[in-house]
Scaffold this motif. Sequence first.
Motif, PDB file in Angstrom:
ATOM      1  N   ALA A 131      48.854  34.842  38.717  1.00 54.31           N
ATOM      2  CA  ALA A 131      47.679  34.164  39.253  1.00 54.31           C
ATOM      3  C   ALA A 131      46.809  35.133  40.048  1.00 54.31           C
ATOM      4  N   THR A 132      47.430  35.958  40.891  1.00 54.99           N
ATOM      5  CA  THR A 132      46.675  36.920  41.694  1.00 54.99           C
ATOM      6  C   THR A 132      46.068  38.008  40.814  1.00 54.99           C
ATOM      7  N   ARG A 133      46.786  38.457  39.799  1.00 56.31           N
ATOM      8  CA  ARG A 133      46.253  39.490  38.913  1.00 56.31           C
ATOM      9  C   ARG A 133      45.000  39.015  38.184  1.00 56.31           C
ATOM     10  N   TYR A 134      45.032  37.778  37.679  1.00 54.75           N
ATOM     11  CA  TYR A 134      43.844  37.258  37.008  1.00 54.75           C
ATOM     12  C   TYR A 134      42.688  37.090  37.987  1.00 54.75           C
ATOM     13  N   LEU A 135      42.996  36.605  39.174  1.00 54.56           N
ATOM     14  CA  LEU A 135      41.968  36.419  40.203  1.00 54.56           C
ATOM     15  C   LEU A 135      41.296  37.752  40.542  1.00 54.56           C
ATOM     16  N   ILE A 136      42.107  38.790  40.801  1.00 57.86           N
ATOM     17  CA  ILE A 136      41.563  40.106  41.150  1.00 57.86           C
ATOM     18  C   ILE A 136      40.725  40.651  40.001  1.00 57.86           C
ATOM     19  N   ASN A 137      41.238  40.519  38.790  1.00 58.11           N
ATOM     20  CA  ASN A 137      40.513  41.014  37.624  1.00 58.11           C
ATOM     21  C   ASN A 137      39.147  40.361  37.506  1.00 58.11           C
ATOM     22  N   ASP A 138      39.115  39.039  37.611  1.00 59.12           N
ATOM     23  CA  ASP A 138      37.859  38.319  37.429  1.00 59.12           C
ATOM     24  C   ASP A 138      36.854  38.668  38.517  1.00 59.12           C
ATOM     25  N   ASN A 174      39.007  44.747  30.396  1.00 62.01           N
ATOM     26  CA  ASN A 174      39.596  44.203  31.621  1.00 62.01           C
ATOM     27  C   ASN A 174      40.948  43.580  31.305  1.00 62.01           C
ATOM     28  N   TYR A 175      41.612  43.074  32.331  1.00 66.10           N
ATOM     29  CA  TYR A 175      42.983  42.564  32.202  1.00 66.10           C
ATOM     30  C   TYR A 175      43.086  41.457  31.157  1.00 66.10           C
ATOM     31  N   ARG A 176      42.009  40.689  30.997  1.00 64.76           N
ATOM     32  CA  ARG A 176      42.030  39.595  30.028  1.00 64.76           C
ATOM     33  C   ARG A 176      41.949  40.094  28.587  1.00 64.76           C
ATOM     34  N   ASP A 177      41.508  41.319  28.381  1.00 63.31           N
ATOM     35  CA  ASP A 177      41.573  41.894  27.045  1.00 63.31           C
ATOM     36  C   ASP A 177      43.015  42.249  26.690  1.00 63.31           C
ATOM     37  N   LEU A 178      43.823  42.539  27.696  1.00 60.48           N
ATOM     38  CA  LEU A 178      45.249  42.815  27.486  1.00 60.48           C
ATOM     39  C   LEU A 178      46.027  41.512  27.381  1.00 60.48           C
ATOM     40  N   ASN A 249      38.138  34.041  22.451  1.00 62.20           N
ATOM     41  CA  ASN A 249      37.866  32.750  23.080  1.00 62.20           C
ATOM     42  C   ASN A 249      38.933  32.459  24.132  1.00 62.20           C
ATOM     43  N   TYR A 250      38.666  32.847  25.361  1.00 64.10           N
ATOM     44  CA  TYR A 250      39.611  32.525  26.428  1.00 64.10           C
ATOM     45  C   TYR A 250      38.864  31.957  27.632  1.00 64.10           C
ATOM     46  N   ASP A 251      39.613  31.265  28.443  1.00 62.75           N
ATOM     47  CA  ASP A 251      39.049  30.573  29.587  1.00 62.75           C
ATOM     48  C   ASP A 251      38.935  31.529  30.767  1.00 62.75           C
ATOM     49  N   TYR A 252      37.724  31.773  31.247  1.00 67.20           N
ATOM     50  CA  TYR A 252      37.537  32.657  32.397  1.00 67.20           C
ATOM     51  C   TYR A 252      36.228  32.301  33.096  1.00 67.20           C
ATOM     52  N   PRO A 253      36.134  32.555  34.390  1.00 63.19           N
ATOM     53  CA  PRO A 253      34.895  32.254  35.121  1.00 63.19           C
ATOM     54  C   PRO A 253      33.794  33.260  34.783  1.00 63.19           C
ATOM     55  N   LYS A 254      32.644  32.770  34.414  1.00 62.46           N
ATOM     56  CA  LYS A 254      31.561  33.646  33.954  1.00 62.46           C
ATOM     57  C   LYS A 254      30.516  33.922  35.029  1.00 62.46           C
ATOM     58  N   ASN A 255      30.654  33.279  36.188  1.00 59.24           N
ATOM     59  CA  ASN A 255      29.736  33.532  37.290  1.00 59.24           C
ATOM     60  C   ASN A 255      30.436  33.166  38.595  1.00 59.24           C
ATOM     61  N   LYS A 256      29.747  33.405  39.714  1.00 59.49           N
ATOM     62  CA  LYS A 256      30.348  33.190  41.030  1.00 59.49           C
ATOM     63  C   LYS A 256      30.734  31.724  41.238  1.00 59.49           C
TER      64      LYS A 256
END
Length: 371
Positions: A131-138, A174-178, A249-256
């Motif tokens: 959870a923290t890794r995805y948060l930091i990455n985003d 970024n981490y989500r590409d991995l 196609n993955y779920d990620y925040p695209k803005n603040k």
Amino acid sequence: MNKVNNSNRYQRQIQLKEIGQLGQDKFAQAKVLVIGAGGLGCPALQYLAAAGVGTIGIIDFDVVEMSNLQRQILYTIDDIGQPKAITAAKRLETLNPEITIKSYNFQITNKNALEILENYDIIIDGSDNFATRYLINDACVLLDKPLIYGAVLRFEGQIGVFNLVDKDTNDKTNYRDLFPKPPDSASAISCNDVGVLGVIPGIIGTMQATESLKIICGIGKTLANKIISYNALENTFYDFEIVSNEYLNYDYPKNKTEFLSFNYEWFCNHNLEAETISIEDFELLRMQEKITIIDVREKGEFPVVDEFAFLHIPLSELEKTLSTISTENKIVVYCKSGQRSAKAVQLLKEKFPTCQTFSLKGGIEAWKNIN
């Protein structure tokens, strides 16, 4: 800006033609944030401070424990019970009083991450959960900050650099590409479960510091879009490239706004719902009925259980051995903390929907603490 002492402290670095006085000045002006002052963060922090990085931030909300001392070399037995961020900052200030150390003695969340990270040039991820890794990455993607990733387990470690343009390919990953989707955290094993050789985070954390210094100075070839994996037992390194996929196609925040409302805990753990049984009810059930108890930890995990009989079927082997499990009795599954046992209950429920199956709440570690 922090002034550089040209006399002795940085002499060996300034002698390097790739760094020189200009590079040392860049170190003094740089701002690096280390998230997690644990196994990876400790060596990274020490070498960044010693190198003269002008501003170093430390985020950690944990306290020093005895079990940390085997690998978290900034701390001593006298620091047990003290906040890691504050203790690390004090130790680094004695190592190099010429630089600025900022400690953040609280947990990083999507509510405070952007505000903190925007003040730093480079981010080092020394966290230990998905959870923290995805948060930091985003957050790094939204702020366009280079992210230096590290992970360790048993005798192995990994390091890579995300969100930094590769000079040769002009690509940025970024981490989500991995990991487009989070690994099943119930099945994933951490060093908290199976351990880690103390020097492994030292090696990887030092490499994270190295990548930071290279990026600051603009020297050498960084690990942008690449993961290096090190195995201490085999004494081998191997690496692989990461390629960005804009059509993924993955779920990620695209803005603040989306980042502030993104639920990272749910994103990484929403598949862990399972019927649990409390330690007290487990004890009553053991005394009153004949039940089947299954330990889904890997071989050799602690704590050792010799207080009652059980089947030992590691989660990694459970699916292929389901047909051998009797469903005549109620089944209670345990692991160290309760995550892997929740996954095991899901598998058992899918195979035997009418069988009463429970995950021991808090895991065998919680049971041992009470008993």
